[in-house]
Each structure stands twice: as C-alpha cells, then as structure tokens.
Design an enzyme around this catalytic site. Structure first.
Site, PDB file in Angstrom:
ATOM      1  N   GLY A   1       0.841  -1.089   0.004  1.00 34.69           N
ATOM      2  CA  GLY A   1      -0.135   0.027   0.108  1.00 34.69           C
ATOM      3  C   GLY A   1       0.898   1.268  -0.090  1.00 34.69           C
TER       4      GLY A   1
ATOM      5  N   ARG B   1      -8.487   3.248 -13.690  1.00 35.52           N
ATOM      6  CA  ARG B   1      -8.283   3.907 -12.199  1.00 35.52           C
ATOM      7  C   ARG B   1      -8.797   5.079 -12.150  1.00 35.52           C
ATOM      8  NH1 ARG B   1      -4.143   5.110 -10.424  1.00 35.52           N
ATOM      9  NH2 ARG B   1      -4.477   4.764  -8.147  1.00 35.52           N
TER      10      ARG B   1
ATOM     11  N   TYR C   1     -11.432   5.233  -9.297  1.00 34.98           N
ATOM     12  CA  TYR C   1     -10.938   5.906  -8.134  1.00 34.98           C
ATOM     13  C   TYR C   1     -10.792   7.241  -8.430  1.00 34.98           C
ATOM     14  CZ  TYR C   1      -8.901   1.241  -7.727  1.00 34.98           C
ATOM     15  OH  TYR C   1      -8.614  -0.201  -7.744  1.00 34.98           O
TER      16      TYR C   1
ATOM     17  N   CYS D   1     -17.437   4.068 -25.361  1.00 28.37           N
ATOM     18  CA  CYS D   1     -18.689   4.427 -25.497  1.00 28.37           C
ATOM     19  C   CYS D   1     -19.147   4.734 -23.836  1.00 28.37           C
ATOM     20  CB  CYS D   1     -19.479   3.749 -26.235  1.00 28.37           C
ATOM     21  SG  CYS D   1     -19.168   3.455 -28.072  1.00 28.37           S
ATOM     22  N   GLU D   2     -18.778   5.809 -23.345  1.00 34.31           N
ATOM     23  CA  GLU D   2     -18.962   6.054 -22.167  1.00 34.31           C
ATOM     24  C   GLU D   2     -18.322   7.435 -21.589  1.00 34.31           C
ATOM     25  OE1 GLU D   2     -19.966   3.956 -19.187  1.00 34.31           O
ATOM     26  OE2 GLU D   2     -19.515   5.914 -18.248  1.00 34.31           O
TER      27      GLU D   2
ATOM     28  N   TYR E   1      -1.844  -1.709 -11.834  1.00 33.92           N
ATOM     29  CA  TYR E   1      -3.424  -1.784 -11.957  1.00 33.92           C
ATOM     30  C   TYR E   1      -3.703  -0.800 -13.158  1.00 33.92           C
ATOM     31  CZ  TYR E   1      -2.219  -2.961  -6.932  1.00 33.92           C
ATOM     32  OH  TYR E   1      -1.661  -3.603  -5.818  1.00 33.92           O
TER      33      TYR E   1
HETATM   34  C1  PLP Z   1      -3.024  -5.224  -2.942  1.00 35.21           C
HETATM   35  C2  PLP Z   1      -2.380  -5.769  -1.905  1.00 35.21           C
HETATM   36  C3  PLP Z   1      -1.021  -5.293  -1.860  1.00 35.21           C
HETATM   37  C4  PLP Z   1      -0.387  -4.462  -2.629  1.00 35.21           C
HETATM   38  O1  PLP Z   1      -0.801  -3.057  -2.694  1.00 35.21           O
HETATM   39  P1  PLP Z   1       0.186  -2.093  -3.201  1.00 35.21           P
HETATM   40  O2  PLP Z   1      -0.979  -0.796  -3.097  1.00 35.21           O
HETATM   41  O3  PLP Z   1       0.235  -2.310  -4.778  1.00 35.21           O
HETATM   42  O4  PLP Z   1       1.462  -1.874  -2.604  1.00 35.21           O
HETATM   43  C5  PLP Z   1      -0.361  -6.241  -0.732  1.00 35.21           C
HETATM   44  N1  PLP Z   1      -0.950  -6.911  -0.056  1.00 35.21           N
HETATM   45  C6  PLP Z   1      -2.109  -7.194  -0.078  1.00 35.21           C
HETATM   46  C7  PLP Z   1      -2.903  -8.237   0.725  1.00 35.21           C
HETATM   47  C8  PLP Z   1      -2.989  -6.596  -1.046  1.00 35.21           C
HETATM   48  O5  PLP Z   1      -4.310  -6.888  -1.209  1.00 35.21           O
END
Ligand code: PLP
Length: 463
Positions: free
Chosen positions: A278, A360, A364, A391-392, A421
């Site tokens: 994350g 994305r 998001y 088409c959106e 992603y």
């Molecule tokens: C999606 C995910 C990640 C990776 O997330 P990033 O934002 O790409 O770093 C790591 N661990 C789990 C369990 C995830 O679901």
C-alpha cells in the site's frame, strides 16, 4: 525545473474548476523525475526516450497505445526494497499490480518473493520458475481447486482470510499429507488511503478477520488446533497509496497486541508478521512518496519497539509492495486522435485507448499527469482532459492537465506512472484490444506481453 502551484495565467484563471493542478504554464516540456521512470528523458529533437529509445520509434514498431516499461528502473526499485529490508525481512512483490513471466524472472533474480491472489497468477509465477516456497497465496475466496494447486506446488504460505478457509485449507493439506504454512489475515480497525488514515470501525470490509470482538484470537485458536496447518504469523494490510506511516504504527501496535495475547494464551510466539503493502507513489508532482529505506527503517522500528514493550522476541517482518515497485516504471503511450476545444471549459483530447487500458481514473478518481512525447512545444498551455475512445462519458484517462495549445492529431502523448493496476485491470470493453507491455533496457526493446488481436477476441467467441 520548477513547478509551482500557481494557476496557468489569466487565460485559464477563469476556467479552472475547483481542485488542485500540477502542471501550470512554466515548462510543459519538462519531465518531472518524480513521476517518470528513471531512464526517461528527451533526445536532441525533443522526443521522449526511455532506455535510450525514442518513443516515436517504439510507436512505429509496437503501435499505440502501449505500456512502455523501464526494466532497469523496475530492477532498481525491486533491489532497493530488498536492500532496505535486508536479510532479516522478506519483500513480497504484490503480483496483482502487474504480473508477467518477465516480471517474475526479474523478481527472482533480484531476490524478491511474490504474492499471488488467484490460480492464474499462481500459474504465471510457477511457469516462470519462481520457487514455490517464495510464493504467498492471498484472496478472500480461494477455490478448493486453487488451494489444492497451491498446497501441491508447495507455496511458502497461504494467507487465510476467513473461518471457513481455515478449515478448508487444513482439510486439503491434511488430505494431501501436508502441513501448510499459513498466516491469518486480520483487520485491525485501521484504513489508510493516500494522506489519511482512519482508526475506527474499518472492519466493515470483505478482507480479513476482525481483531475487534475477539474474532482474530478465535481464528488463531482454531487454526492452532488443526494438524494440516502450521501457523507462522499474522497478516495485516491497511490500504493503498499511503504516504503517512501513522496507519502502520497503529496496525503494528494492534498486531503485536494479538501476538502477545497468543503467547499468553497458548504459550507460542508466532515467528512472523506481515504488514502488507500500500505504499504510495507519485502520480503527479504534488505527491511525495517515501524511499524504501525510510519505510523499512520506520516499520522495523515500530515493530521492534512494540515487541520490546510486549516483551516478545521481534518476529520476522514481511511487506508486500506492488504499486511502489512497478507503478513508476511504466508509462502509457497514446496517439492523439481528436482535439476538441469546448469554449470556456476545457479542451478534450481523445486518444486511441482509454478506460480499457486505465480504469483507475474512472474507478477511483485517480490523478495522472501527461506530457507531449513526440516533440516539444513552446505554444501556450491549454487546460485539457484526456479521454479515451470508449462509449462512456466517464472514459477519462487524465481529468485535468495542461498540454501545449498546438496539440494536434497524430501527436504522441504519454501518461506516466501507469505500471501498476493498469495492464492488470485492463478490459476488452468495446472489444478493445489490450495493449502490449514493451520492456526497454539499454537501447533494446522487447515485448513482454503482446498486443491482443481480433483473432484473440474471436477465439473465445465460439459462435
Ligand atoms: C493489493 C495488496 C498489496 C499491494 O498493494 P500496493 O498498493 O500495490 O502496494 C499487498 N498486500 C495485499 C494483501 C494486497 O491486497
């Protein structure tokens, strides 16, 4: 280069919608190293290059749209994570960000492990020779077939996500005469996204087993009793595109609290803790991501401190960066098809891809930057919205950005930081053909995922 937060000048001041802008008038030809892959630059003719190859040449050879991936940058980032955490910890690349056999080989060579979350990702990893013991298998609804494949292959860990799965994996492992190493994924009541985290009631989601109410403790209790399982640790993943470490502080505190309770109740100290992924990247010049060594230092300190306070031996830490490794290493190259000025609003720039290669923005409200790539220009900046050909009306790639006012059909534009992603979430909406991923390194390019063809589409349509 200097980029300020000033609006783009009187010409646009009255049309700027609310929100913040990253690319004002100063130098639209400049490429901020924060958002572009490391070997990206411009050649003497002003053409953007990656790995020493001009994008005009790549477009001619591989077509557009295309994801151009800087292999040297990918390897450097993977290595930086590996080095930052050292031998006392494990780095699992989250394959869902972008996975191909070439990527698996690079990871293997750079000493990283791999997270997969489906049978398809597992098959890709194994077919490229990733040793099974370096694979972690995730997901909130792994099928019995997927679990069996993973256990048979000998994956290093399965991350258990529910009470039913605890029993299911134990049963399958036992019937195969195995004892499967597992972690239990818990939700610690922390959710982190971008610049904020919220530490209240974020157990309201599909992943993990809530710590609150004693559910996680009960899951551990049950798993420890099952012969088919070897419980090696606790897993927590708190969100995505995180810049602030405070969410990890709270998560680590709560996970260590559980480890302590487990020690007190069962007399076992689980040897591992996984803090998930994350970690954020720069999509625009406004984002300030942390370096892997800062993240490693912070996470290690947090866990060590919490464990000392709980008088526990510090467990082995693992992390799972996906976006932070692959995100910045690729950009999407598009050809401009139409340029449509809307008086008093903005100019709509239509490209030959869109939400089928980058969902994305629609999904998001993600922010991206964009640059004119096939040449430089000194024309006045214009406020644009880069849109796709689908088409959106929500088919937006870059919501608000500035491009030179002389932009014309046939120009190539590039959207940086699309390594994560984008290809992995690409679709065939409107029967779009998913773009290729071309890896570039030291003046040589090679296709690692080829462009889809109409034949590919028709092959699935059995009439
Ligand atoms: C999606 C995910 C990640 C990776 O997330 P990033 O934002 O790409 O770093 C790591 N661990 C789990 C369990 C995830 O679901």
């Amino acid at each position: 280069m200097s980029r300020s937060a000033h609006p783009a000048g009187p010409r646009h001041a009255d049309v700027l919608p609310e929100g913040h802008y990253t690319a004002p008038a100063e130098d639209l030809n400049a490429l901020d190293p924060k958002v572009w892959a490391r070997t990206v630059g411009r050649d003497a003719d002003g053409v953007v290059t990656v790995g020493g190859i001009p994008v005009t040449q790549l477009a001619e050879e591989y077509g557009t749209p295309a994801y151009l991936l800087d292999e040297a940058d990918f390897r450097e980032r993977a290595r930086a994570w590996r080095t930052a955490f050292g031998d006392g910890a494990d780095v699992f690349y989250a394959g869902k960000a972008f996975l191909s056999r070439a990527v698996v080989r690079w990871l293997d060579e750079e000493g990283l492990n791999l997270d997969v979350c489906s049978g398809g990702e597992l098959a890709t990893a194994l077919s490229a020779g990733m040793p099974a013991e370096r694979i972690a298998f995730h997901g909130n609804n792994k099928s019995p077939e997927e679990i069996e494949r993973a256990v048979r292959a000998g994956v290093g860990r399965i991350v258990l996500d529910s009470f039913q799965e605890i029993v299911r994996v134990a049963h399958i492992a036992q019937s195969l005469g195995r004892r499967q190493r597992v972690q239990i994924r818990i939700t610690v009541g922390v959710e982190a996204h971008t610049h904020e985290f919220i530490a209240t009631a974020h157990e309201d989601q599909k992943f993990g087993i809530p710590l609150a109410g004693g559910h996680a403790a009960e899951a551990v209790r049950r798993a420890l009793q099952l012969d088919g399982l070897e419980v090696i640790g606790i897993h927590s993943h708190i969100g995505s595109q995180i810049f602030d470490m405070s969410g990890f502080e709270v998560a680590a505190h709560r996970v260590v609290g559980l480890l302590k309770d487990i020690r007190d109740e069962h007399g076992v100290e689980l040897p591992e803790i996984d803090l998930g992924g994350g970690l954020g990247i720069a999509y625009t010049s406004d984002d300030d991501p942390r370096e892997p060594h800062e993240i490693a230092k912070a996470l290690t300190e947090i866990v060590t401190r919490e464990c000392e306070a709980a008088r526990l031996a510090t467990p082995r830490i693992s992390v799972e960066p996906g976006r932070a490794i692959v995100g910045p290493t690729a950009f999407t190259l598009y050809e401009v098809g139409t340029v449509k000025p809307l008086e008093g609003l903005r100019t709509y720039v239509s490209v030959d891809g869109g939400m089928s290669d980058n969902i994305r923005t629609a999904l998001y409200d993600a922010e991206y930057s964009v640059a004119l790539a096939s040449r430089t220009s000194d024309a006045e900046p214009m406020l644009v919205r880069v849109v796709g050909k689908h088409c959106e009306s929500g088919d937006i790639v870059v919501k608000d950005a500035f491009l030179p006012g002389d932009l014309a059909p046939g120009d190539l534009i590039a959207v940086p930081a699309t390594g994560a992603y984008c290809r992995s979430m690409a679709s065939n909406y409107n029967h779009a053909l998913r773009p290729p991923v071309v890896a570039v390194r030291d003046g040589a390019a090679r296709v690692v995922v080829r462009r889809e063809t109409e034949e590919d589409l028709l092959r699935l349509d059995v009439g």
